[in-house]
Design an enzyme around this catalytic site. Structure first.
Site, PDB file in Angstrom:
ATOM      1  N   ASN A 175     -53.114 -16.609 -23.235  1.00  0.00           N
ATOM      2  CA  ASN A 175     -52.805 -17.958 -22.766  1.00  0.00           C
ATOM      3  C   ASN A 175     -51.776 -18.582 -23.689  1.00  0.00           C
ATOM      4  O   ASN A 175     -52.104 -19.230 -24.687  1.00  0.00           O
ATOM      5  CB  ASN A 175     -54.076 -18.806 -22.700  1.00  0.00           C
ATOM      6  CG  ASN A 175     -54.975 -18.343 -21.579  1.00  0.00           C
ATOM      7  OD1 ASN A 175     -54.699 -18.586 -20.403  1.00  0.00           O
ATOM      8  ND2 ASN A 175     -56.030 -17.602 -21.931  1.00  0.00           N
ATOM      9  N   GLU A 176     -50.529 -18.352 -23.350  1.00  0.00           N
ATOM     10  CA  GLU A 176     -49.428 -18.810 -24.188  1.00  0.00           C
ATOM     11  C   GLU A 176     -49.295 -20.328 -24.071  1.00  0.00           C
ATOM     12  O   GLU A 176     -49.889 -20.944 -23.163  1.00  0.00           O
ATOM     13  CB  GLU A 176     -48.132 -18.127 -23.737  1.00  0.00           C
ATOM     14  CG  GLU A 176     -48.146 -16.603 -23.866  1.00  0.00           C
ATOM     15  CD  GLU A 176     -48.140 -16.096 -25.311  1.00  0.00           C
ATOM     16  OE1 GLU A 176     -48.480 -16.857 -26.241  1.00  0.00           O
ATOM     17  OE2 GLU A 176     -47.817 -14.916 -25.523  1.00  0.00           O
ATOM     18  N   PRO A 177     -48.514 -20.955 -24.973  1.00  0.00           N
ATOM     19  CA  PRO A 177     -48.339 -22.405 -24.910  1.00  0.00           C
ATOM     20  C   PRO A 177     -48.008 -22.856 -23.491  1.00  0.00           C
ATOM     21  O   PRO A 177     -47.218 -22.214 -22.796  1.00  0.00           O
ATOM     22  CB  PRO A 177     -47.152 -22.642 -25.848  1.00  0.00           C
ATOM     23  CG  PRO A 177     -47.267 -21.529 -26.850  1.00  0.00           C
ATOM     24  CD  PRO A 177     -47.795 -20.349 -26.089  1.00  0.00           C
ATOM     25  N   THR A 194     -45.008 -13.558 -29.466  1.00  0.00           N
ATOM     26  CA  THR A 194     -46.062 -12.580 -29.161  1.00  0.00           C
ATOM     27  C   THR A 194     -45.448 -11.195 -28.984  1.00  0.00           C
ATOM     28  O   THR A 194     -45.980 -10.189 -29.481  1.00  0.00           O
ATOM     29  CB  THR A 194     -46.788 -12.991 -27.858  1.00  0.00           C
ATOM     30  OG1 THR A 194     -47.334 -14.292 -28.050  1.00  0.00           O
ATOM     31  CG2 THR A 194     -47.878 -12.021 -27.493  1.00  0.00           C
TER      32      THR A 194
END
Ligand code: F6R
Length: 642
Positions: A175-177, A194
């Site tokens: 769950n990236e920014p 990442t």
């Protein structure tokens, strides 16, 4: 979880903290353990208790699992509990957080493969109880397949316990920014940071998939209990943001603050940016040692944006550090001078000690001179990134320097470099048709064939790894000569754990320890420079440091050890903060340029750390802000004792 055995433990439940004043800044329960092994043994034993308790009630337990380096010691301990203490996984149902999109199950970096290599193949969990998002579904089926994953979790009764790591972007799962608090399982584009962090595993950033399927933040938050683990200094800043910062979709781990039963389980290095450790005077009474005072003054100077010697009593009071003055019954002026001198004394252009000088206020002793200096570098580029300028100075100042590369670093060399080399050898063979060349041609052809056979993602056979190692050696010698080192002052240990392994899956053994012990005994150094003490414990750097620490601390190490100083440098890990530095070696613009040149010699790898000179400049400007002389750049060190 009604288990009586896990009361007061990691899984004890409740959002409650331990109730100390120190935790004032922390918005989620945070447990700090000395190192990752201790933390994982503790957690695994509590998880085992939970599994057993459910077994006794003939119930299943549903675990959400993570991949990456962080949970590896936890999985190892679960395997040990299975093998040695009869823990069975027959009632365990698992759901993994995520999977790279586009990787087949047998890809060496697929999370399917990872989980089987790290846990499932060694315990008795039934295959049908394992769930991992499928990275191979056709694009048009992704939506349904994600929905189905959510349904399966619900059908299993929901997650009893979710295990998490945290990425440097603050991601949990992938769950990236930008991921919303109520997001569900879905496809996501991976952040640049990442992908960069996964570059070594994939043998180059270009090979890292661009997207992944991940459980959502909402899916994770539905778990009844959550444990987020983090190890190493590189995680310290993001851990602080997640634990102490605002709850925001810029840091998905910060959403754990809203969960009733979430806990952060971190090692010392990962906790180092928490206010209770970094600025302890802000959270409670402290013992005002000289070291603590100078830390507080450096902090105050930063906070007020004033050089140390310009701080006045009011600044101390305004910033909440009045207690410092009260505790010493000094006025700011005197406290400032003491702190300023302490920082001033860390600066030395003589990293091996200055011959004939008074040592009272110097970081390193003047005698003996010259010194036998052993510089350890886990991989070839590390030493140039961390202390290229200092290396040059040590040589310039006449020390007897041996630069030892603990591992070959060959996993970082791209296929293109090996292919180029093989093609050059073939062409040379064409030009020199004489008999002797047939062997070389054969060699080059077998390299080309091996590269073709393994494809883009396959593992390099030994022949290719050896060639890549040789290419890197050439570049290393080249970089070494930029720092005045001759080829015979450079040694390559090629430690076996590295040659036999892949990133995140290294298994050091006695032969590795013996390799380091041997070189220590041979050189019997007066000074050692080493790195990796605060790194992610599964990293090559950290493993190399542990091997060194064990050899150095071993009973069988010779008497030389008593007179040997060990200085730590930071390479790829988080740089030292001003208050942590015990020796600051300044660099001129020319020296910095030379260091950049040395780092650029690593053309066969795509990981030359181009930001390292900027970090050296940043330290110099921080020193300058404190009111110290303005240098172009500084390399920083801390003293280590075992
Ligand atoms: C992996 C995952 C990620 C990792 C994170 C940290 O399943 O969900 O969130 O936990 O990227 O990775 P490591 O542990 O390799 O530092």
């Amino acid at each position: 979880m009604s288990n009586s055995q896990i009361k007061n433990g990691i899984l004890e439940g409740g959002s409650g903290k331990q109730g100390t004043q120190q935790e004032r800044f922390e918005k989620v329960r945070t447990l700090v353990r000395p190192d990752s092994s201790q933390a994982c043994v503790e957690l695994a034993s509590e998880v085992a208790a939970l599994i057993r308790e459910r077994q006794a009630e003939s119930k299943n337990v549903v675990l959400g699992l993570a991949t990456g380096s962080t949970p590896v010691p936890f999985y190892r301990e679960l395997i040990r509990l299975h093998k040695e203490e009869g823990l069975t996984f027959s009632n365990v149902i698992t759901f993994n957080l995520d999977e790279y999109y586009g990787l087949t199950r047998d890809h060496p970096e697929s999370y399917f493969r990872f989980m089987h290599d790290q846990l499932f193949d060694y315990v008795d969990i039934p295959a049908e109880q394992i769930h991992i998002p499928d990275g191979t579904v056709a694009m048009e089926d992704v939506y349904d397949s994600c929905l189905e994953y959510e349904r399966k979790i619900e059908a299993a009764g929901g997650l009893d316990l979710q295990i998490l790591g945290i990425g440097r972007t603050g991601h949990i799962g992938f769950n990236e920014p930008g991921s919303a608090a109520d997001s569900v399982t879905r496809m996501i584009t991976l952040d640049r940071v990442t992908r960069q962090d996964a570059a070594a595993d994939f043998l180059g950033v270009a090979n890292v998939p661009r997207s992944a399927i991940t459980m959502g933040v909402g899916t994770i938050l539905k778990a009844r209990r959550i444990v987020l683990m983090a190890w190493g200094s590189n995680k310290s800043e993001i851990v602080r943001e997640a634990v102490e910062g605002e709850m925001t979709d810029r840091v998905s781990a910060s959403f754990l603050q809203s969960h009733q039963n979430a806990v952060f389980l971190v090692d010392k290095a990962a906790s180092s940016h928490l206010t209770r450790f970094r600025f302890p005077w802000l959270v409670g009474p402290v013992d005002w040692s000289a070291d603590m005072m100078s830390r507080a003054v450096v902090w105050l100077s930063n906070k007020m944006g004033k050089p140390i010697l310009k701080l006045v009593d009011e600044d101390y009071n305004e910033a909440g550090a009045g207690e410092l003055l009260a505790s010493t019954s000094e006025v700011a002026y005197q406290v400032n001078i003491d702190a300023f001198n302490r920082v001033q004394h860390t600066i030395s252009g003589w990293p091996g000690g200055k011959p004939g000088a008074d040592d009272t206020n110097r970081p390193e002793r003047s005698t003996p001179h010259p010194k036998r200096v052993l510089v350890l570098s886990p991989e070839p580029a590390d030493v140039f990134i961390g202390m290229g300028g200092t290396l040059d100075r040590l040589k310039e100042q006449g020390h007897d320097v041996t630069l030892v590369f603990q591992t070959s670093g060959n996993l970082r060399v791209g296929d293109a470099a090996a292919l180029n080399f093989a093609r050059v050898v073939l062409e040379m063979g064409e030009e020199n048709k004489g008999e002797g060349w047939s062997v070389q041609r054969e060699y080059a052809e077998s390299i080309i064939n091996a590269l073709r056979e393994k494809g883009e993602f396959g593992s390099d056979p030994e022949l290719v790894r050896r060639l890549k190692g040789m290419i890197l050696r050439g570049e290393t010698r080249d970089a070494g000569s930029d720092c005045r080192l001759d080829a015979d002052e450079i040694r390559f240990l090629d430690l076996p754990f590295y040659e036999k392994g892949r990133y995140r899956r290294f298994q050091p053994a006695n032969e590795d320890r013996a390799g380091i012990a041997e070189i220590l005994e041979e050189i019997r150094p007066d000074i050692i420079f080493a790195t990796g003490d605060a790194g992610d414990p599964s990293s090559n750097q950290s493993i190399c440091f542990q091997l060194f620490a064990e050899a150095f601390g071993s009973e069988s190490a010779g008497p030389w050890r008593k007179n040997c100083n060990v200085w730590l440098y930071r390479g790829r890990d988080q740089a030292y903060e001003a208050h942590e530095i015990e020796m600051a070696v300044p660099m001129s613009p020319d020296q910095l340029g030379q260091k950049v040149g040395a780092i650029r010699k690593f053309m066969s790898t795509d990981d030359d750390d181009v930001s390292s000179p900027a970090r050296n400049q940043e330290i110099a400007s921080k020193y300058n802000d404190l009111g110290l002389a303005e240098y172009e750049a500084i390399e920083a060190f801390r003293k280590w004792s075992c």
